[in-house]
Design an enzyme around this catalytic site. Structure first.
Site, short mmCIF file in Angstrom:
data_model
loop_
_atom_site.label_atom_id
_atom_site.label_comp_id
_atom_site.label_asym_id
_atom_site.label_seq_id
_atom_site.Cartn_x
_atom_site.Cartn_y
_atom_site.Cartn_z
N LYS A 66 0.81 -1.22 0.00
CA LYS A 66 0.00 0.00 0.00
C LYS A 66 0.85 1.27 0.00
O LYS A 66 0.32 2.36 -0.23
CB LYS A 66 -0.99 0.00 1.17
CG LYS A 66 -0.37 0.08 2.54
CD LYS A 66 -1.48 0.07 3.60
CE LYS A 66 -0.92 0.15 5.01
NZ LYS A 66 -2.01 0.12 6.02
N ASP A 67 2.17 1.14 0.25
CA ASP A 67 3.06 2.31 0.21
C ASP A 67 3.57 2.60 -1.19
O ASP A 67 4.21 3.63 -1.42
CB ASP A 67 4.28 2.09 1.11
CG ASP A 67 3.94 2.13 2.59
OD1 ASP A 67 2.88 2.70 2.94
OD2 ASP A 67 4.73 1.60 3.39
N CYS A 114 -2.72 11.54 -3.54
CA CYS A 114 -2.49 11.35 -2.10
C CYS A 114 -3.45 12.19 -1.27
O CYS A 114 -3.51 12.06 -0.06
CB CYS A 114 -1.05 11.71 -1.76
SG CYS A 114 -0.62 13.43 -2.09
N ARG A 137 2.13 4.70 17.98
CA ARG A 137 0.71 5.07 18.02
C ARG A 137 -0.01 4.41 19.20
O ARG A 137 -0.87 5.02 19.83
CB ARG A 137 0.04 4.71 16.69
CG ARG A 137 0.34 5.75 15.61
CD ARG A 137 -0.34 5.44 14.30
NE ARG A 137 0.48 4.59 13.44
CZ ARG A 137 0.11 4.15 12.26
NH1 ARG A 137 -1.09 4.46 11.80
NH2 ARG A 137 0.93 3.41 11.53
N ARG A 164 -8.01 7.80 4.04
CA ARG A 164 -9.11 6.84 3.85
C ARG A 164 -9.80 6.54 5.18
O ARG A 164 -11.03 6.61 5.29
CB ARG A 164 -8.56 5.54 3.24
CG ARG A 164 -9.58 4.41 3.15
CD ARG A 164 -8.91 3.10 2.74
NE ARG A 164 -7.89 2.70 3.71
CZ ARG A 164 -8.12 1.96 4.79
NH1 ARG A 164 -9.35 1.55 5.05
NH2 ARG A 164 -7.15 1.63 5.61
N ARG A 165 -9.01 6.23 6.20
CA ARG A 165 -9.59 5.93 7.51
C ARG A 165 -10.29 7.15 8.09
O ARG A 165 -11.36 7.04 8.68
CB ARG A 165 -8.51 5.41 8.46
CG ARG A 165 -8.01 4.00 8.10
CD ARG A 165 -6.84 3.58 8.97
NE ARG A 165 -6.37 2.24 8.63
CZ ARG A 165 -5.12 1.84 8.73
NH1 ARG A 165 -4.19 2.69 9.14
NH2 ARG A 165 -4.78 0.60 8.41
N ARG A 201 0.59 10.26 13.40
CA ARG A 201 1.72 9.62 12.75
C ARG A 201 2.50 8.73 13.71
O ARG A 201 2.34 8.79 14.91
CB ARG A 201 2.66 10.69 12.18
CG ARG A 201 2.11 11.50 11.02
CD ARG A 201 2.15 10.76 9.71
NE ARG A 201 3.43 10.13 9.44
CZ ARG A 201 4.49 10.74 8.94
NH1 ARG A 201 4.44 12.03 8.66
NH2 ARG A 201 5.61 10.08 8.71
#
Length: 309
Positions: A85-86, A244, A157, A133-134, A151
Site C-alpha cells: 500500500k506504500d 495522495c 501510536r 481513507r480511515r 503519525r
C-alpha cells in the site's frame, strides 16, 4: 553464483523489519539456504524522518520508498521489501514489483482506550489516524467525532493511545498480526463497512528488471493470487492517478477462476462517496481495475478531485 550475502533493503520500523525477515525466512526455506546467505539492510526514508506533518502534506506515496529504490537501482541492495500500500503506481525506470508474498488479513482494526468499537465512542471523542481513507470512513460513520492526524509506527501510536492523546485509533490487522499484537484490537472492521486500502496486507518485493538471477530466486515465494489481486488494485489506483489527497479504498479477491473487485473514493470529510464493483477472471485483473477506476472517476466528475488537490 553469488558469493556475498544477498542484501534485502527495508525501512527500519519494527513492522518493516518483520516483513523483511518474513521474506528472508521464506527464501531460506524455499532454497535450503543458510541464514548467513542473506543480509537485511536498514535504509532511512523521508517518510520515517519527517513525523510532524501529515503524509499528504509532504508528498504522499513514495515517501517510504525513494531512498530504498535509489540503493536498489545502483546495486547497493539486491531487492527491496515494501508494504504494497506504500508503493506508487509508477516505479523508477529499471525497477518492478517482482513478487508478492501470500496476503495477510486485509481488514482494519480499531483499538479503543475505553470504548471497544467506533460506535461506542462518546460524542466528540478523538480518533487518531494518518490515513485519509480511515479519516473519511470514520467521519462518514460518526460525523460527531474529532478525527486528527496521528503519525508514527505501530508501537508509537499505541503508546500515544495509552497516554490518552486520543480515544481510539485504527491500524491494519495484518501489521498487528505480523508483530504479534493482534490481541490489542478491540474491534476488527468488516470489509463491507470499512473497505481497506489498496494493497493492504500484502508484502511486495521490488527488484531490477534485468536481474534474471533474482527473478529465479524469488519465483518460489511469489503468491499468484496475491499478485493478481494487486495487479487489479494497482490498476484501479493508476486510473485515479493515485492522488495522495483523495481517500481511496479497494479490494480484489481471487477465488478459483473468478476475480471480484470493490472500489470506493470519498471526500475527505466522508460526506460524499462513489463506489464501483467489477467481476471477471484473473486474466482480466488489470483491465477490470482500470475500467473500475475510469468508471468511478467519470461518476464523480473532475470537480470531486480538484476540490482539495
Amino acid at each position: 553464483m553469488q558469493t556475498k550475502p544477498f542484501r534485502i533493503g527495508t525501512r527500519g520500523s519494527p513492522l518493516a523489519l518483520a516483513q523483511a525477515e518474513e521474506t528472508r525466512d521464506r527464501l531460506i526455506k524455499a532454497h535450503g539456504l543458510p541464514p548467513e546467505a542473506f543480509e537485511i539492510a536498514v535504509i532511512s526514508t523521508k517518510g520515517d524522518r519527517i513525523t510532524d506533518r501529515p503524509l499528504a502534506e509532504i508528498g504522499g506515496k513514495g515517501l517510504f520508498t525513494e531512498e530504498i529504490e535509489a540503493q536498489l537501482s545502483d546495486g547497493r541492495i539486491d531487492i527491496a521489501v515494501h508494504s504494497s500500500k506504500d508503493m506508487p503506481t509508477v516505479l523508477p525506470k529499471g525497477l518492478y514489483l517482482s513478487a508478492f508474498l501470500p496476503r495477510e488479513d486485509v481488514r482494519d482494526a480499531f483499538i479503543g482506550r475505553e470504548a471497544r468499537r467506533i460506535a461506542d465512542l462518546p460524542q466528540g471523542a478523538t480518533v487518531g489516524t494518518s490515513s485519509l481513507r480511515r479519516q473519511a470512513l470514520v467521519r462518514r460513520a460518526r460525523p460527531d467525532l474529532n478525527v486528527v492526524p496521528f503519525r508514527g509506527n505501530v508501537q508509537t501510536r499505541m503508546r500515544k493511545l495509552e497516554e490518552g492523546i486520543v480515544d481510539g485509533t485504527l491500524l491494519a490487522m495484518a501489521g498487528l498480526k505480523r508483530l504479534g499484537l493482534q490481541d490489542n484490537a478491540t474491534d476488527v472492521m468488516a470489509v463491507d463497512d470499512f473497505l481497506p486500502a489498496l494493497g493492504q496486507g500484502a508484502i511486495c518485493v521490488e527488484s531490477r528488471t534485468d536481474d534474471t538471477e533474482t527473478d529465479r530466486l524469488l519465483a518460489p515465494v511469489n503468491d499468484d493470487a496475491t499478485r493478481t489481486a494487486l495487479h487489479c488494485e494497482r490498476a484501479f489506483l493508476a486510473a485515479l492517478d493515485g492522488s495522495c489527497r483523495t481517500p481511496i479504498a479497494g479490494l480484489a479477491t481471487v477465488t478459483g477462476d473468478t476475480l471480484a473487485f470493490s472500489g470506493m473514493i470519498l471526500s475527505p470529510d466522508g460526506t460524499a462517496s462513489f463506489s464501483v464493483s467489477r467481476n471477471g477472471t484473473p486474466a482480466e485483473a488489470a483491465d477490470l481495475g482500470r475500467d473500475a477506476g475510469e468508471a468511478v472517476r467519470a461518476d464523480a466528475g473532475p470537480d470531486f478531485f480538484e476540490s482539495w488537490s
